[in-house]
Design an enzyme around this catalytic site. Structure first.
Site, PDB file in Angstrom:
ATOM      1  N   VAL A 133      -8.109  -9.340  -2.332  1.00  0.00           N
ATOM      2  CA  VAL A 133      -9.229  -8.518  -2.775  1.00  0.00           C
ATOM      3  C   VAL A 133      -8.940  -7.039  -2.548  1.00  0.00           C
ATOM      4  CG1 VAL A 133     -11.632  -7.895  -2.247  1.00  0.00           C
ATOM      5  CG2 VAL A 133     -11.001 -10.297  -2.549  1.00  0.00           C
ATOM      6  N   GLU A 134      -8.333  -6.714  -1.419  1.00  0.00           N
ATOM      7  CA  GLU A 134      -8.121  -5.310  -1.073  1.00  0.00           C
ATOM      8  C   GLU A 134      -7.092  -4.623  -1.964  1.00  0.00           C
ATOM      9  OE1 GLU A 134      -9.681  -3.314   0.898  1.00  0.00           O
ATOM     10  OE2 GLU A 134     -11.036  -4.795   1.789  1.00  0.00           O
TER      11      GLU A 134
END
Length: 346
Positions: A133-134
């Site tokens: 996600v990051e």
């Protein structure tokens, strides 16, 4: 329809606005942070508190630049009343590109991921989900000079200046500890660094040298990033072996507002949930206290979940139920895809 050229007053107004914006940016560029009183005060504090050389810090702040794009990216939306969409948010993160990249990342660093999971008690798929996600497993770690981004936020974004002054302080301390030039760090518009997008204070407090090379490098060492994410989760109260979240079933006479008002703190036991007409969708008993999580999509039925302590821990990384659910679901999706791929190879 009138155009700017057909309306002199409108054209004059537009030109004045453009010139004002340009002059503001030029003014910031002309006045380096080293010449600003608030930055000079910060330099003095760093000298007094931490023994930094004043001339060396002045040099750094002469090189730091005001970045107007940082203010643009961090500012809240002009229409704060707009309802966010869970389905739109989810589609950005739980999608084929990240899932495929997650399988490849997990395969490549499976030993480190397993070791971090065993040491810190955090499931492998959660570690993989956060990094995915990051930064899409390191593909997008940011190209802002961290000193300039944090100086912009510390001295030109009053609403959160205190927070980012602390992060600027942490960046300078981290650079000294790592024997690096503070001007070399690149990251997000908010000063977050490396594969896991740790702010400098989190690097100092939670990051670990997981590859054993004697230094912490969250950008160039995926193993350090893997271990650091797991340790961050553990330090924020991860419960090994406990669930993260499960779908909730809503009764016909459910009283949801009191549950929703609680936000994401796991405060409700089975009896409290039942008294409001809520229970796990699979018919089981809730696995401890939970938050009632509503994931809203305009024009669609909301999704309802029970978020346990470990769901809450993910929100310590980013204080959003959308974020935590995306980490959880991306991790599950990557795990399923990898399991299927391994089975097909046999």
């Amino acid at each position: 329809m009138k155009t700017a050229s057909s309306c002199p007053r409108l054209a004059s107004t537009l030109l004045a606005g453009l010139l004002a914006g340009l002059l503001a940016t030029v003014g910031h560029a002309a006045e380096r942070y080293a010449d600003r009183p608030e930055a000079q005060q910060f330099i003095d504090e760093m000298q007094q508190k931490h023994g930094f050389d004043k001339d060396a810090l002045t040099y750094i702040f002469r090189r730091a630049e005001y970045l107007p794009s940082v203010i643009k990216y961090i500012s809240p939306p002009k229409d704060p009343t707009g309802v966010r969409s869970w389905q739109r948010y989810r589609s950005r993160f739980v999608e084929p590109v990240r899932i495929k990249a997650g399988v490849a990342f997990w395969d490549r660093y499976q030993d480190a991921i397993r070791a971090a999971s065993e040491k810190y008690g955090v499931p492998e798929e959660i570690i993989v989900g956060i990094i995915g996600v990051e930064t899409i497993y390191g593909r997008n770690t940011g190209n802002f000079q961290a000193v300039s981004a944090l100086a912009t936020l510390a001295f030109d974004y009053p609403r959160r200046a205190e927070l980012f002054r602390g992060e600027l302080e942490a960046l300078l301390l981290m650079a000294r500890e790592q024997h690096r030039d503070p001007l070399d760090y690149q990251g997000s518009f908010a000063g977050a660094l490396g594969l896991p997008q740790f702010l400098p204070s989190s690097v100092r407090n939670y990051a670990v040298d997981f590859d054993g090379d004697g230094q912490i490098d969250l950008l160039n060492s995926p193993k350090d990033a893997i271990g650091s994410v797991a340790r961050y989760m553990q330090m924020h109260g991860w419960e090994a072996g406990a669930p993260v979240a499960q779908r909730a079933s809503i009764g016909p006479d459910a009283d949801l507002p009191p549950l929703i008002a609680n936000d994401i703190t796991p405060a409700f036991d089975a009896a409290s949930l039942a008294s409001h007409g809520v229970k796990p969708a699979d018919g089981t008993t809730p696995a401890g206290k939970a938050a009632f999580v509503e994931l809203v999509t305009p024009g669609e039925d909301s999704e309802y979940w029970l978020g346990y302590q470990n769901f809450y821990v993910i929100t310590r990384y980013n204080r959003s139920s959308f974020y935590a659910m995306s980490v959880f679901q991306l991790g599950e999706a990557v795990k399923a895809a990898r399991t299927a791929a391994l089975a097909s190879r046999k």
